[in-house]
Enzyme design. Structure first.
Site: not given
Length: 322
Positions: A196, A245, A315
């Site tokens: 990520r 998320s 995130e």
């Protein structure tokens, strides 16, 4: 356009620098020098999935690639620039976003089959559009993009992933406009992908990407896309005001499991709540401020660390002034 292999420093954890702007904000470029839409003090809450947060000093929606290049060239890197996609992985703080927010529209949302199982995708194209175009062209390997609620620009920047795959697995290269207006083509290796994360600098705008798939049967590809859509519907609070998320999965574990183990399922702060359905999702129950949402996330991190010794990493990107 040139090819580039820059030595960029790694980005931080997603928090944009806070910089206050006192008084009225002057137009960043002459208003008659742009062909797209340039709006001062533009509310952003309606453009992000949480439906919360402040305004952008300026919102620029370019008419096309040349309009965007000229605009950024005129800025000369003197104001912060942030690209905004579907707003699904984003907390816009209540004090608003300094500088210019760039939102790519229809001119950047095309998907073209280039042959050899390669798609060229505009930075504003959604994951659903890309995966559907791949299915129609008989290109397998891009089905996972059906499960990413964002645009090409966003998931190229953050190495978006779902259901066992990520952008690093399929990206050949991308075209990026740097803060000074220069258009460069970067091979995937130059983004130095990790989980990520990429090393694209702040203010760079991804305007297109080439994605590589493999030969596949459209019916089988469509079935896999349907499976992904069904799995998301059953496990995630998709019909709420959420941001996707919230925390990155730690090595060899799942963020949702740690949040649950710390007793945070259903935890509330103001109008924000940890989802009962999936504990790695925060939701706006109706009147949450961005401070509620971010504060709840920080409380979850604190409780998880106290319970497990693991400090979860955000995130979701958090931008703007508190």
């Amino acid at each position: 356009m040139r090819h580039s292999s820059p030595d960029w420093p790694a980005l931080d954890d997603g928090m944009a620098p806070d910089c206050a702007v006192e008084g009225a904000v002057a137009a960043p470029v002459p208003m008659d020098s742009v062909r797209g839409s340039l709006t001062p003090n533009a509310p952003l809450a309606k453009l992000v999935w949480f439906k919360a947060g402040g305004a952008a000093d300026w919102l620029f929606e370019p008419a096309d690639l040349d309009d965007l290049r000229e605009f950024l060239a005129r800025l000369r890197g003197e104001l912060p620039v942030m690209a905004l996609g579907l707003g699904s992985n984003l907390i816009v703080r209540d004090g608003g976003v300094p500088g210019v927010v760039v939102r790519l529209g229809k001119a950047f949302a095309t998907v073209v089959d280039k042959g050899e199982h390669v798609l060229r995708c505009g930075g504003g194209a959604s994951g659903i559009l890309v995966s559907s175009s791949a299915r129609d062209a008989g290109i397998a390997g891009l089905e996972f993009l059906r499960g990413i609620p964002g645009t090409v620009g966003g998931f190229v920047r953050m190495n978006g992933g779902a259901y066992g795959r990520e952008v690093a697995d399929v990206l050949l290269d991308c075209e990026v406009i740097l803060p000074g207006g220069e258009l460069v083509r970067l091979p995937a290796a130059d983004l130095r992908y990790t989980y990520r994360h990429s090393v694209l600098p702040e203010g760079a705008v991804v305007v297109s990407a080439r994605l590589q798939g493999t030969p596949g049967d459209p019916a089988e590809i469509g079935a896999e896309m349907d499976r992904i859509a069904q799995a998301r519907e059953e496990s995630q609070p998709l019909r709420t005001k959420t941001g996707g998320s919230t925390f990155k999965n730690p090595p060899d574990d799942k963020a949702w499991r740690l949040v649950d183990a710390a007793g945070c399922r259903g935890l509330r702060k103001g109008g924000a709540q940890v989802s009962e359905k999936h504990t790695n999702f925060l939701i706006n129950t109706g009147d949450a401020t961005s401070a509620d949402i971010e504060g709840l996330g920080e409380e979850v991190r604190r409780r998880v660390y106290a319970e497990t010794g693991v400090m979860l990493e955000w995130e979701i990107q958090r931008v703007g002034r508190p």
